[in-house]
Design an enzyme around this catalytic site. Structure first.
Site, PDB file in Angstrom:
ATOM      1  N   GLY A 118      17.112  38.459  53.069  1.00 33.24           N
ATOM      2  CA  GLY A 118      16.041  38.401  54.068  1.00 33.24           C
ATOM      3  C   GLY A 118      15.553  36.997  54.340  1.00 33.24           C
ATOM      4  O   GLY A 118      14.489  36.808  54.929  1.00 33.24           O
ATOM      5  N   ASP A 168      26.567  35.667  62.926  1.00 29.74           N
ATOM      6  CA  ASP A 168      26.541  35.728  61.466  1.00 29.74           C
ATOM      7  C   ASP A 168      27.847  36.276  60.909  1.00 29.74           C
ATOM      8  O   ASP A 168      28.418  35.748  59.965  1.00 29.74           O
ATOM      9  CB  ASP A 168      25.388  36.620  60.998  1.00 29.74           C
ATOM     10  CG  ASP A 168      24.059  36.154  61.538  1.00 29.74           C
ATOM     11  OD1 ASP A 168      24.004  35.043  62.097  1.00 29.74           O
ATOM     12  OD2 ASP A 168      23.074  36.909  61.417  1.00 29.74           O
ATOM     13  N   TYR A 217      12.056  39.990  66.665  1.00 26.25           N
ATOM     14  CA  TYR A 217      13.436  39.677  67.061  1.00 26.25           C
ATOM     15  C   TYR A 217      13.867  40.487  68.286  1.00 26.25           C
ATOM     16  O   TYR A 217      14.347  39.942  69.287  1.00 26.25           O
ATOM     17  CB  TYR A 217      14.387  39.941  65.889  1.00 26.25           C
ATOM     18  CG  TYR A 217      15.829  39.575  66.161  1.00 26.25           C
ATOM     19  CD1 TYR A 217      16.319  38.311  65.848  1.00 26.25           C
ATOM     20  CD2 TYR A 217      16.707  40.484  66.748  1.00 26.25           C
ATOM     21  CE1 TYR A 217      17.633  37.968  66.096  1.00 26.25           C
ATOM     22  CE2 TYR A 217      18.024  40.152  67.010  1.00 26.25           C
ATOM     23  CZ  TYR A 217      18.480  38.892  66.678  1.00 26.25           C
ATOM     24  OH  TYR A 217      19.785  38.575  66.932  1.00 26.25           O
TER      25      TYR A 217
HETATM   26  P1  ADP Z   1      19.417  38.653  55.753  1.00 31.25           P
HETATM   27  O1  ADP Z   1      18.685  37.609  56.527  1.00 31.25           O
HETATM   28  O2  ADP Z   1      19.561  38.249  54.308  1.00 31.25           O
HETATM   29  O3  ADP Z   1      20.691  39.071  56.389  1.00 31.25           O
HETATM   30  P2  ADP Z   1      18.694  41.380  56.343  1.00 31.25           P
HETATM   31  O4  ADP Z   1      17.391  42.079  56.302  1.00 31.25           O
HETATM   32  O5  ADP Z   1      19.429  41.313  57.616  1.00 31.25           O
HETATM   33  O6  ADP Z   1      18.445  39.932  55.740  1.00 31.25           O
HETATM   34  O7  ADP Z   1      19.674  42.059  55.280  1.00 31.25           O
HETATM   35  C1  ADP Z   1      19.286  42.269  53.924  1.00 31.25           C
HETATM   36  C2  ADP Z   1      19.801  43.601  53.460  1.00 31.25           C
HETATM   37  O8  ADP Z   1      21.238  43.526  53.199  1.00 31.25           O
HETATM   38  C3  ADP Z   1      19.214  44.049  52.131  1.00 31.25           C
HETATM   39  O9  ADP Z   1      17.968  44.694  52.301  1.00 31.25           O
HETATM   40  C4  ADP Z   1      20.281  45.006  51.619  1.00 31.25           C
HETATM   41  O10 ADP Z   1      20.150  46.269  52.240  1.00 31.25           O
HETATM   42  C5  ADP Z   1      21.558  44.342  52.091  1.00 31.25           C
HETATM   43  N1  ADP Z   1      22.090  43.490  51.001  1.00 31.25           N
HETATM   44  C6  ADP Z   1      22.077  42.142  50.928  1.00 31.25           C
HETATM   45  N2  ADP Z   1      22.622  41.701  49.763  1.00 31.25           N
HETATM   46  C7  ADP Z   1      22.980  42.806  49.075  1.00 31.25           C
HETATM   47  C8  ADP Z   1      23.580  43.022  47.777  1.00 31.25           C
HETATM   48  N3  ADP Z   1      23.884  42.008  46.971  1.00 31.25           N
HETATM   49  N4  ADP Z   1      23.811  44.311  47.393  1.00 31.25           N
HETATM   50  C9  ADP Z   1      23.483  45.330  48.218  1.00 31.25           C
HETATM   51  N5  ADP Z   1      22.902  45.191  49.418  1.00 31.25           N
HETATM   52  C10 ADP Z   1      22.644  43.943  49.853  1.00 31.25           C
HETATM   53 MG    MG Z   2      20.835  39.948  58.303  1.00 28.96          MG
END
Ligand code: ADP
Ligand code: MG
Length: 376
Positions: A118, A168, A217
């Site tokens: 996030g 991304d 967003y």
């Molecule tokens: P970001 O900016 O990091 O992409 P998002 O909100 O778009 O933020 O995505 C984050 C989400 O991706 C987490 O809440 C989770 O659901 C998933 N995620 C990220 N890393 C992992 C991980 N290591 N294992 C499982 N799910 C993950």
């Molecule tokens: Mg994301």
């Protein structure tokens, strides 16, 4: 990370993994909210990634432990249903693959990541590209970065419900070591751009967080669409700065500022790619600073912490430029600094930010790495 997922795999499955996959996160050097306007972006991969250790299954079950979440993702490819939690990213990729005519088969494994979640470093896109790579390995098709990036984007847009652009996934899929990628988001063409000599890229996580589905967003996307409609084009990419300046006075004040950010940002990305290719760190830094002002005042996607972080960064010796990066409303900023001042930069900004905000930031130098790959 590689050892961690391998050891966890051995513990869970009493066997060695057949494949180990990594897909990196990314930091966008310049070009924010331009991707869904069919414009230009200049991101680079970072040396932090989602890792998966896995083996194929003979059936249509997918079973993934995450070392970062207390529960696994478990589903049947023949009956994918919506569910809360991180498994939606894996399910979304499987669903989008099926929709595109691929025939994904089952696998089981362990996932872990050192990309802050996030923070605007695209842990979600890295997860999607790692999962797509896993399916490509067990189900037997070639991982085409452009096609798999589209799959990941579709998963995120239509299954997860976050209306994000293609940048991304594409950079996580197609990244190159020591290079940023100039991406034309209209035709997805990619040009690797080397980083200026003796510079370092520093990511500065403010420790404040966005949430795509809840944040502004989607609102910004709608505003860009409305501005494009008004200007009679399908995407703001098609409006030159001259044309915009001629016609902007008829546009609603808010939409005018939103469109001005996108149109000037597109021009800055192209200038930045030229500057970087010509080793122009100082010029690149100026463009980053101008980009931040545009996001702060015209697009209004920074928060106080991002503005504080960027101001602190810009005032350090050896800093060429700094800006917020990612979707906005929290998360990270990025700076281009003289390589030999990078360590001093990290500790000074860390201390100054902590003092100014009472928050503990996460600040680190990063290197561009190869995109999604099978390391075993
Ligand atoms: P970001 O900016 O990091 O992409 P998002 O909100 O778009 O933020 O995505 C984050 C989400 O991706 C987490 O809440 C989770 O659901 C998933 N995620 C990220 N890393 C992992 C991980 N290591 N294992 C499982 N799910 C993950
Ligand atoms: Mg994301």
């Amino acid at each position: 990370m590689k050892n961690a997922v391998t050891q966890a795999f051995e513990k869970y499955f009493q066997d060695s993994p057949l494949y180990i996959i990594r897909a990196p996160g990314r930091v966008n050097l310049i070009g924010e909210h331009t991707d869904y306007n069919d414009g230009f972006v200049l991101p680079m991969t970072i040396d932090r990634a989602v890792w998966i250790a896995l083996r194929p299954r003979a059936d249509y079950q997918v079973f993934i432990h995450s070392l970062d979440f207390p529960y696994p993702a478990a589903f049947n490819l023949k009956a994918i249903t919506h569910q809360k939690g991180w498994s939606k990213y894996a399910k979304g990729v499987a669903w989008a693959l099926q929709e595109a005519g691929f025939h994904p088969t089952g696998w089981e494994g362990v996932i872990s990541s050192d990309i802050p979640i996030g923070a605007g470093l695209s842990s979600s896109a890295a997860l999607e590209m790692a999962v797509a790579k896993a399916f490509s390995m067990v189900s037997g098709w070639k991982f085409e970065p452009g096609i798999m990036a589209r799959i990941g984007q579709r998963a995120e847009n239509e299954w997860v419900g976050a209306n994000t652009g293609i940048m991304d996934q594409l950079v996580s899929a197609a990244g190159q070591a020591n290079h940023a990628l100039l991406i034309d988001c209209r035709d997805l063409s990619i040009q690797p751009i080397p980083l200026p000599n003796e510079t370092a890229v520093v990511v500065m996580d403010t420790a404040t967080r966005h949430s795509h589905t809840a944040s502004g967003y989607n609102e910004r996307r709608e505003e860009c669409e409305a501005a494009a409609n008004f200007l009679g084009v399908s995407h703001l990419r098609d409006v030159s700065l001259e044309e915009f300046n001629m016609r902007a006075s008829n546009l609603d004040e808010l939409l005018r500022r939103r469109a001005r950010h996108v149109i000037t940002e597109n021009a800055r990305v192209l200038q930045a790619a030229n500057a970087m290719s010509a080793n122009g760190a100082a010029q690149m830094g100026k463009l980053m600073n101008a980009s931040h002002v545009s996001m702060r005042d015209d697009f209004e996607i920074t928060n106080d912490e991002l503005n504080i972080m960027v101001n602190l960064a810009q005032s350090q010796p050896g800093c060429f430029g700094a800006r917020m990066t990612g979707g906005g409303f929290g998360g990270c900023a990025v700076a281009l600094v003289q390589a030999n001042t990078a360590n001093a930069f990290v500790s000074s900004v860390h201390a100054a930010y902590q003092k100014a905000t009472n928050l503990t930031p996460n600040i680190f130098v990063c290197q561009a790495t190869k995109g999604a790959e099978t390391v075993r």
